[in-house]
Design a protein around this motif. Sequence first.
Motif, PDB file in Angstrom:
ATOM      1  N   HIS A   1       3.934   3.715 -11.093  1.00 59.02           N
ATOM      2  CA  HIS A   1       3.836   3.618  -9.629  1.00 59.02           C
ATOM      3  C   HIS A   1       3.271   2.259  -9.214  1.00 59.02           C
ATOM      4  CE1 HIS A   1       5.097   7.591  -8.372  1.00 59.02           C
ATOM      5  NE2 HIS A   1       4.378   8.122  -9.358  1.00 59.02           N
TER       6      HIS A   1
ATOM      7  N   LYS B   1       0.815   6.463 -13.674  1.00 55.95           N
ATOM      8  CA  LYS B   1       0.095   5.620 -12.713  1.00 55.95           C
ATOM      9  C   LYS B   1       0.579   4.174 -12.821  1.00 55.95           C
ATOM     10  CE  LYS B   1      -4.437   4.416 -11.003  1.00 55.95           C
ATOM     11  NZ  LYS B   1      -5.787   4.910 -10.857  1.00 55.95           N
TER      12      LYS B   1
ATOM     13  N   HIS C   1       1.306   2.890  -3.850  1.00 62.21           N
ATOM     14  CA  HIS C   1      -0.136   2.735  -4.113  1.00 62.21           C
ATOM     15  C   HIS C   1      -0.864   4.055  -3.886  1.00 62.21           C
ATOM     16  CE1 HIS C   1      -0.886  -1.412  -5.162  1.00 62.21           C
ATOM     17  NE2 HIS C   1      -0.090  -1.823  -4.207  1.00 62.21           N
ATOM     18  N   GLU C   2      -0.509   4.763  -2.823  1.00 64.50           N
ATOM     19  CA  GLU C   2      -1.147   6.058  -2.551  1.00 64.50           C
ATOM     20  C   GLU C   2      -0.863   7.052  -3.673  1.00 64.50           C
ATOM     21  OE1 GLU C   2       0.201   7.348   1.273  1.00 64.50           O
ATOM     22  OE2 GLU C   2      -0.804   5.709   2.307  1.00 64.50           O
ATOM     23  N   LYS C   3       0.372   7.068  -4.147  1.00 64.89           N
ATOM     24  CA  LYS C   3       0.720   7.972  -5.253  1.00 64.89           C
ATOM     25  C   LYS C   3      -0.076   7.609  -6.504  1.00 64.89           C
ATOM     26  CE  LYS C   3       5.456   9.026  -3.879  1.00 64.89           C
ATOM     27  NZ  LYS C   3       6.881   8.864  -4.229  1.00 64.89           N
TER      28      LYS C   3
ATOM     29  N   ASP D   1      -2.975   6.124  -6.670  1.00 59.99           N
ATOM     30  CA  ASP D   1      -4.394   6.424  -6.486  1.00 59.99           C
ATOM     31  C   ASP D   1      -4.711   7.882  -6.799  1.00 59.99           C
ATOM     32  OD1 ASP D   1      -4.906   3.823  -5.778  1.00 59.99           O
ATOM     33  OD2 ASP D   1      -4.866   4.215  -3.620  1.00 59.99           O
ATOM     34  N   ARG D   2      -3.749   8.774  -6.599  1.00 59.81           N
ATOM     35  CA  ARG D   2      -3.976  10.199  -6.845  1.00 59.81           C
ATOM     36  C   ARG D   2      -3.845  10.578  -8.318  1.00 59.81           C
ATOM     37  NH1 ARG D   2      -0.101  12.566  -2.337  1.00 59.81           N
ATOM     38  NH2 ARG D   2       0.683  10.472  -2.469  1.00 59.81           N
ATOM     39  N   LEU D   3      -3.285   9.692  -9.129  1.00 55.64           N
ATOM     40  CA  LEU D   3      -3.048  10.011 -10.531  1.00 55.64           C
ATOM     41  C   LEU D   3      -4.169   9.481 -11.423  1.00 55.64           C
ATOM     42  CD1 LEU D   3       0.729   9.079 -10.751  1.00 55.64           C
ATOM     43  CD2 LEU D   3      -0.230  11.377 -10.779  1.00 55.64           C
TER      44      LEU D   3
END
Length: 58
Positions: free
Chosen positions: A33, A30, A18-20, A22-24
């Motif tokens: 992930h 996205k 989820h963190e990955k 959120d950054r995309l």
Amino acid sequence: MKPMPDADENRRLAGIEHEKADRLADGPRKQSHLKRARDHEAEAHSRDWCDSSLHPPK
């Protein structure tokens, strides 16, 4: 053969995915992930049921 992660480990992995995501920006990476995160959460839910004791107490 490596051991399967338990429910807590699957939840941790879902959080990382989820963190990955959120950054995309929106797009296929996205979505990939987010799908992995959903798969980890589903596996954690399944492990909770498999590991629980479904028998009534005596």
